[in-house]
Design an enzyme around this catalytic site. Structure first.
Site, PDB file in Angstrom:
ATOM      1  N   CYS A 174     -23.924  -5.208 -14.618  1.00 54.14           N
ATOM      2  CA  CYS A 174     -24.094  -5.372 -15.349  1.00 54.14           C
ATOM      3  C   CYS A 174     -22.919  -5.721 -15.536  1.00 54.14           C
ATOM      4  CB  CYS A 174     -25.061  -5.400 -17.393  1.00 54.14           C
ATOM      5  SG  CYS A 174     -24.033  -3.371 -17.947  1.00 54.14           S
ATOM      6  N   ALA A 192       1.456  -1.018  -0.435  1.00 54.84           N
ATOM      7  CA  ALA A 192       1.678  -0.102  -1.114  1.00 54.84           C
ATOM      8  C   ALA A 192       3.378   0.525  -1.756  1.00 54.84           C
ATOM      9  CB  ALA A 192       0.381   1.395  -0.501  1.00 54.84           C
ATOM     10  N   CYS A 245     -27.581  -0.984 -18.588  1.00 56.50           N
ATOM     11  CA  CYS A 245     -28.596  -1.117 -18.135  1.00 56.50           C
ATOM     12  C   CYS A 245     -29.305  -0.224 -16.966  1.00 56.50           C
ATOM     13  CB  CYS A 245     -28.355  -2.155 -17.826  1.00 56.50           C
ATOM     14  SG  CYS A 245     -27.108  -1.876 -15.719  1.00 56.50           S
ATOM     15  N   PHE A 275      -0.815   4.930   1.265  1.00 60.70           N
ATOM     16  CA  PHE A 275      -2.755   5.342   2.443  1.00 60.70           C
ATOM     17  C   PHE A 275      -2.294   6.349   3.110  1.00 60.70           C
ATOM     18  CE2 PHE A 275      -3.608   2.959  -1.330  1.00 60.70           C
ATOM     19  CZ  PHE A 275      -4.481   3.770  -2.363  1.00 60.70           C
ATOM     20  N   HIS A 310      -8.070  -5.666  -3.943  1.00 61.79           N
ATOM     21  CA  HIS A 310      -8.730  -4.481  -3.652  1.00 61.79           C
ATOM     22  C   HIS A 310      -9.415  -4.168  -5.396  1.00 61.79           C
ATOM     23  CE1 HIS A 310      -6.678  -3.954   0.560  1.00 61.79           C
ATOM     24  NE2 HIS A 310      -7.916  -4.678   0.287  1.00 61.79           N
ATOM     25  N   SER A 319       4.117  -4.009   2.006  1.00 60.89           N
ATOM     26  CA  SER A 319       2.644  -3.506   3.151  1.00 60.89           C
ATOM     27  C   SER A 319       3.052  -3.938   4.833  1.00 60.89           C
ATOM     28  CB  SER A 319       1.755  -4.927   2.675  1.00 60.89           C
ATOM     29  OG  SER A 319       0.307  -4.892   3.223  1.00 60.89           O
ATOM     30  N   ASP A 335      -2.717  -0.233  -9.111  1.00 57.90           N
ATOM     31  CA  ASP A 335      -2.077   0.672  -9.660  1.00 57.90           C
ATOM     32  C   ASP A 335      -1.737  -0.023 -11.285  1.00 57.90           C
ATOM     33  OD1 ASP A 335       0.810  -1.314  -9.561  1.00 57.90           O
ATOM     34  OD2 ASP A 335       0.361   0.233  -7.727  1.00 57.90           O
ATOM     35  N   ILE A 379      12.805  -1.801  -1.333  1.00 64.24           N
ATOM     36  CA  ILE A 379      12.068  -2.580  -1.888  1.00 64.24           C
ATOM     37  C   ILE A 379      13.099  -2.646  -3.092  1.00 64.24           C
ATOM     38  CG2 ILE A 379      10.433  -4.106  -3.138  1.00 64.24           C
ATOM     39  CD1 ILE A 379       8.285  -2.328  -1.147  1.00 64.24           C
TER      40      ILE A 379
END
Length: 248
Positions: free
Chosen positions: A131, A22, A156, A33, A120, A194, A103, A237
């Protein structure tokens, strides 16, 4: 400078694999989160998969959250970090991105979908659990606005769910297999954003290191794998990867 060291590791590597969480998307305005006070799970309690399956009212609450709640993810754009990763993938230096994110920003940054391994799932569409028919969220929202609910699958009668992996739901077998293959083939794994506390996903960087690959971690906070990593960078980052990949 740690970014210089990371660039040297990338230059020396034969096959890089990214593992993203994230933290790479917070620079696009998407909250993570678990951060104290701002993390999503501090604001709303996650819905367990077994409860979603067992209760129609829980399913409709899930759709209410989706269509009436915050919708930051829908307007978010790839940031410098995503673009830097995409550049290293397109150059052939990196072979794949293993991501915990849902995302779609790696694909939006230009990485081919087959090179993004989503552990995820993906929050930008839905599918039938029976289905596997794909449903677009815009169509489901129209139905929700009209009926104040999302009906079962028209093919279905199965349960329609966002194509994400919920708490208590089995991990996707194909994605886990591909992630293992990429982990076994890489000689450098770079973790971006992470916390490395959610397993089994977080086991891949540890596995890469155990197999002899170099391990670099770029994350603002400490992680449980910092002690075994070859390089740890506690910085943004976008700035770090932008420097490494030559993305302004």
């Amino acid at each position: 400078m740690s970014a210089d060291t990371l660039r040297e590791l990338v230059d020396a590597a034969r096959r890089v694999v990214f593992f993203t969480g994230a933290g790479i998307s917070t620079e696009s305005g998407i909250p993570d989160f678990r951060s104290p006070g701002t993390g999503l799970w501090n604001k709303i309690k996650p819905i367990q998969f077994q409860d979603f399956i067992a209760s129609d009212s829980v399913r409709q609450e899930s759709w209410r959250r989706r269509f009436d709640g915050e919708r930051v993810m829908e307007t978010a754009l790839p940031n410098r970090g995503h673009v830097a990763v995409a550049r290293l993938v397109s150059s052939g230096k990196a072979s794949a991105v293993i991501t915990q994110n849902v995302d779609n920003l790696h694909q939006d940054s230009g990485i081919a979908p087959e090179q993004v391994i989503e552990l995820h799932g993906n929050a930008t569409y839905a599918h039938c659990l029976g289905c596997h028919t794909r449903y677009e969220l815009a169509d489901l929202e129209s139905e929700y606005r009209r009926l104040q609910r999302v009906e079962p699958c028209s093919r279905c009668g199965g349960i329609i769910k966002s194509a994400t992996i919920s708490f208590g739901q089995a991990m996707p077998e194909d994605a886990m297999r591909r992630a293992q293959e990429e982990t076994e083939a890489c000689d450098l794994m770079i973790v971006l954003g992470s916390s490395l506390v959610v397993y089994p996903a977080a086991g891949f960087p540890e596995y890469a290191k155990r197999l002899g690959a170099k391990l670099a971690i770029v994350n603002r906070e400490e992680t449980p794998l910092d002690d075994i990593a070859d390089l740890v960078v506690h910085d943004a980052i976008g700035v770090t990867m932008g420097y490494v990949a030559g993305v302004n």
